[in-house]
Design a protein around this motif. Structure first.
Motif, short mmCIF file in Angstrom:
data_model
loop_
_atom_site.label_atom_id
_atom_site.label_comp_id
_atom_site.label_asym_id
_atom_site.label_seq_id
_atom_site.Cartn_x
_atom_site.Cartn_y
_atom_site.Cartn_z
N LYS A 19 0.81 -1.22 0.00
CA LYS A 19 0.00 0.00 0.00
C LYS A 19 0.85 1.27 0.00
O LYS A 19 0.40 2.31 -0.47
CB LYS A 19 -0.93 -0.02 1.21
N ARG A 22 1.12 2.97 -3.42
CA ARG A 22 -0.12 3.34 -4.08
C ARG A 22 -0.53 4.74 -3.68
O ARG A 22 -0.32 5.16 -2.55
CB ARG A 22 -1.25 2.38 -3.68
N THR A 24 -3.48 6.78 -2.56
CA THR A 24 -4.77 6.42 -2.00
C THR A 24 -5.63 7.62 -1.63
O THR A 24 -6.84 7.51 -1.63
CB THR A 24 -4.59 5.56 -0.74
N ARG A 60 5.22 5.82 -6.70
CA ARG A 60 3.88 5.44 -6.28
C ARG A 60 2.94 5.58 -7.48
O ARG A 60 3.17 6.41 -8.36
CB ARG A 60 3.37 6.33 -5.15
N GLY A 62 -1.22 5.67 -8.99
CA GLY A 62 -2.67 5.75 -8.88
C GLY A 62 -3.24 5.52 -10.27
O GLY A 62 -2.63 5.90 -11.27
N ARG A 84 -1.44 -1.97 -12.58
CA ARG A 84 -0.75 -2.31 -11.34
C ARG A 84 0.33 -3.37 -11.57
O ARG A 84 1.41 -3.29 -10.99
CB ARG A 84 -1.75 -2.78 -10.29
#
Length: 131
Positions: A19, A22, A24, A60, A62, A84
């Motif tokens: 996580k 990512r 978020t 990272r 998104g 991803r």
């Protein structure tokens, strides 16, 4: 159960997607969109922003797939999975940027091979030269 250790631990450690890699929060996405740097492909736009020195190292990701472009959730989820997976494989070689991959036009027909190649091509343009 397979208890064998991977031959190259560094490559297996780089191939995870926890996580922390990512985007978020809405603020994270907004800061990348506000930076206004993009790389354009046939179906995607790759927005990016250099991460500050005080932020954690590493890239990272998104992903944004609009419902108006792909009505079926199965198709939207397929595009997200392809993005991803490509990012996960290339993450160790990417610069310490925040990336937002956005589907910009409707892919007709929905060909996963073509989409995956374009995603890898866009991320490939962002590979760090020293690695």
């Amino acid at each position: 159960m397979n208890t064998e250790q991977p031959a190259d631990k560094r490559s297996s450690a780089c191939a995870v997607f926890p996580k922390t890699y990512r985007l978020t929060k809405t603020d994270d996405f907004s800061s990348v969109f506000g930076f206004r740097k993009t790389v354009r492909g046939r179906y995607f736009l790759l927005h990016y922003r250099v991460r500050a020195a005080e932020e954690a190292t590493g890239a990272r990701l998104g992903v944004v797939v609009a419902k108006r472009l792909l009505r079926r959730s199965v198709d939207r989820n397929l595009v997200k999975r392809l993005a991803r997976e490509s990012f996960r494989i290339m993450r160790c070689r990417l610069r310490a940027y925040d990336f937002v991959l956005r589907l910009s036009t409707k892919p007709v027909p929905l060909d996963r091979r073509v989409l995956a190649e374009e995603i890898r091509g866009l991320l490939g343009k962002m590979i760090s030269p020293e690695r």
